[in-house]
Design an enzyme around this catalytic site. Structure first.
Site, short mmCIF file in Angstrom:
data_model
loop_
_atom_site.label_atom_id
_atom_site.label_comp_id
_atom_site.label_asym_id
_atom_site.label_seq_id
_atom_site.Cartn_x
_atom_site.Cartn_y
_atom_site.Cartn_z
N GLY A 245 13.70 -24.20 13.31
CA GLY A 245 13.09 -22.94 12.93
C GLY A 245 11.85 -22.60 13.73
N ASN B 185 11.84 -34.22 4.67
CA ASN B 185 10.65 -34.45 5.51
C ASN B 185 9.36 -34.57 4.72
OD1 ASN B 185 9.81 -31.81 4.83
ND2 ASN B 185 10.71 -30.92 6.68
N SER C 152 1.05 -27.30 11.88
CA SER C 152 1.53 -28.36 11.00
C SER C 152 1.72 -29.68 11.73
CB SER C 152 2.82 -27.90 10.32
OG SER C 152 3.23 -28.77 9.32
#
Length: 565
Positions: A520, A394, A81
């Site tokens: 995370g 985000n 990502s």
């Protein structure tokens, strides 16, 4: 090798797994000694050099997940990502495009950390026993990757895992993460009453483009500049523009997809959100009066922004996107004339700006819930609404429609031309939105439709409410597991002393709010602060960052100078 064979013979398995094939494949990708993997919100993610063994094992897990779902296709996406180019990751996508259920995550982690072939196969056997998996059933997996240089080697590891368990597989090549989610759902629902669309990339583009054409009202629009983060989103944007009307006034920037070192570098959605400034590559490209937006590396996050008449930068983040969509949908539902209108609700995380929460709850009167950070938490909470809107600050988010709501909209019989027009709009919006996961391209088209319908420019959109100044800081720590939270990750339970410091500092600032939560995806803490002024928000963030750094056990000599004590 003799020791391995002896260990395998001594295994007491409850399921008829292909032991020889799995063991031979596992020997090709031994787990690195001392390295620990963890399956989290984004799946497995780390520096790419550690990932080949875990991606091999994910191939086997995905095949078993398919068997558990009566041989439906399971998706596997290889991506990191918004992370730097040297990182990569892998995650599993369920048959309807959802994230892997939480109860599977510990088993994935155990399997990834199995030290040798025997313990690997034992962990697989435990998984099969726990979830009553019939290993005799066929398995099917569809997979894709983003543009990272490490992708091909990871695909090779995945393919070995799939072949070791005789799994049927479809290689979709280089795709955005949302496209892989779409394909997974579409291929599993094709020909059913829940048919999600043609299970192909052209089918994805055609679905979005057809909905766009039904929704857009033609008028002169200011240009839209799209920062593609030098990632796979650049490929997808170039392709989808071939399906959209030629008068869609778009300029694509940061499209150097295969140039080493530029993915997400000084550009993209994460850069805009964390730096709160225009990507340097857009200076002179984005003009006052234009709209700009940034995708991230795999095109599942979206950030908007604009320049005012004095070229001042204004960010329109996930909170602003959520507020725009929520306000639009509540009015659209009213205009349809439903006897029992679907319940529209919003889901946020602790990162949501305090004034966005007030706007949605008080100005629009919509129900709102706050959940822990992570797509799976937002997605599940949004499912409880008729129309559930979720966005992280985000820029990751989408809109969900419950099965009852879909039936209500499809079967609605409008009584007036206005109701008919708005019902047709709702039906088209369902097709325009990729409800499987946050999709930057689908979300961008949705935002553009809403701005078009409301006749808003970026400044009018921004005026819905004024953001409290805020700052998000990433603080590296030795072990993120040393920090534990509660209350949707808004408070630390450990270390308790650090939470006491947070409370004492926040109380000093007007409109102050702050929290510290573990990342995370990496050994880092996310420190968030907001206050009445930019100076106060920055100061509060740097105080919290300084104490977090010290509690995190990092080297005092390397302490960033902006961190305060």
């Amino acid at each position: 090798m003799a020791s391995t064979a002896q260990n395998l013979k001594s295994l007491q398995l409850k399921n008829n797994l292909p032991v020889a094939e799995l063991a031979a494949a596992c020997e090709q990708y031994p787990k690195p000694e001392g390295h620990v993997y963890a399956y989290g919100t984004a799946g497995f993610r780390s520096h790419a050099k550690w990932l080949e063994p875990v991606v091999f094992r994910v191939g086997v897990i995905a095949a078993l997940r398919s068997k558990r779902h009566s041989s439906k296709f399971i998706g596997v996406m290889i991506t990191a990502s918004h992370n730097p180019e040297e990182d990569n990751g892998v995650k599993i996508v369920d048959p309807r495009g959802e994230m892997l259920p939480t109860e599977w995550e510990p088993y994935c982690t155990t399997i990834a950390n199995a030290a040798d072939a025997a313990s690997f196969i034992t962990a697989l056997d435990d998984l099969c026993t726990k979830f009553k998996i019939d290993v005799s059933k066929p398995s099917k997996v569809i997979y894709a990757r983003d543009t990272r240089p490490s992708g091909p080697a990871l695909v090779k590891a995945l393919q070995l895992g799939l072949s070791a368990i005789a799994c049927e597989a479809i290689d979709e090549g280089i795709r955005t993460t949302p496209q892989l989610h779409y394909l997974t759902r579409a291929i599993n629902t094709e020909g059913t009453k829940d048919d999600y669309g043609e299970p192909s990339i052209p089918g994805y583009y055609q679905k979005l483009a057809a909905a766009w054409k039904r929704l857009i009202r033609r008028r002169e629009e200011a240009p839209l500049v799209i920062d593609c983060a030098n990632g796979v989103g650049a490929i997808a944007m170039k392709e989808i523009l071939g399906y959209l009307p030629s008068d869609f006034n778009v300029t694509l920037a940061n499209t150097d997809v295969f140039v080493p070192g530029v993915l997400n570098h000084m550009c993209g959605a994460d850069f805009v959100k964390t730096k709160q400034e225009l990507p340097p590559s857009l200076k002179g490209v984005l003009k006052p009066g234009h709209r700009g937006c940034s995708l991230d590396g795999d095109a599942d996050r979206l950030m908007y922004y604009y320049l005012d008449s004095k070229s001042g930068f204004h960010m329109l983040d996930g909170d602003k996107i959520s507020a725009l969509i929520a306000g639009y949908f509540i009015e659209k539902v009213k205009l349809c004339g439903f006897k029992e209108p679907p319940r529209v609700g919003v889901v946020q995380t602790a990162y949501a700006n305090g004034n966005s929460t007030k706007y949605i709850q008080k100005t629009k009167g919509l129900p709102l819930v706050c959940v822990s950070t992570g797509v799976k938490h937002l997605h599940h909470a949004a499912e409880k609404f008729g129309i559930g809107i979720y966005f992280e600050a985000n820029g990751h988010g989408t809109v969900l429609f419950s099965p009852d709501t879909l039936d209500t909209i499809r079967n609605h019989e409008p009584q007036t031309p206005t109701q008919d027009d708005n019902t047709k709009d709702l039906k088209a919006l369902i097709d325009l939105i990729n409800s499987t996961v946050g999709d930057a391209i689908s979300d961008m088209l949705l935002v553009e439709v809403i701005l078009n319908h409301l006749r808003y420019d970026a400044k009018a959109w921004d005026s819905l409410y004024t953001d409290l100044p805020n700052r998000l800081v990433k603080v590296l720590v030795r072990n993120r597991g040393d920090f534990q939270t509660e209350d949707a990750e808004r408070r630390l339970t450990h270390p308790a002393e650090l939470q006491k410091f947070v409370d004492s500092q926040v109380a000093k600032y007007p409109d102050g709010r702050g929290f510290i939560r573990p990342s995370g995806t990496e050994d880092a803490m996310r420190v968030y602060a907001e206050a009445a002024s930019r100076f106060e928000a920055d100061q509060l963030a740097n105080y919290l960052a300084g104490w977090t750094y010290d509690f995190g056990g990092m080297d005092p000599a390397l302490r960033p100078k902006e961190y305060l004590r």
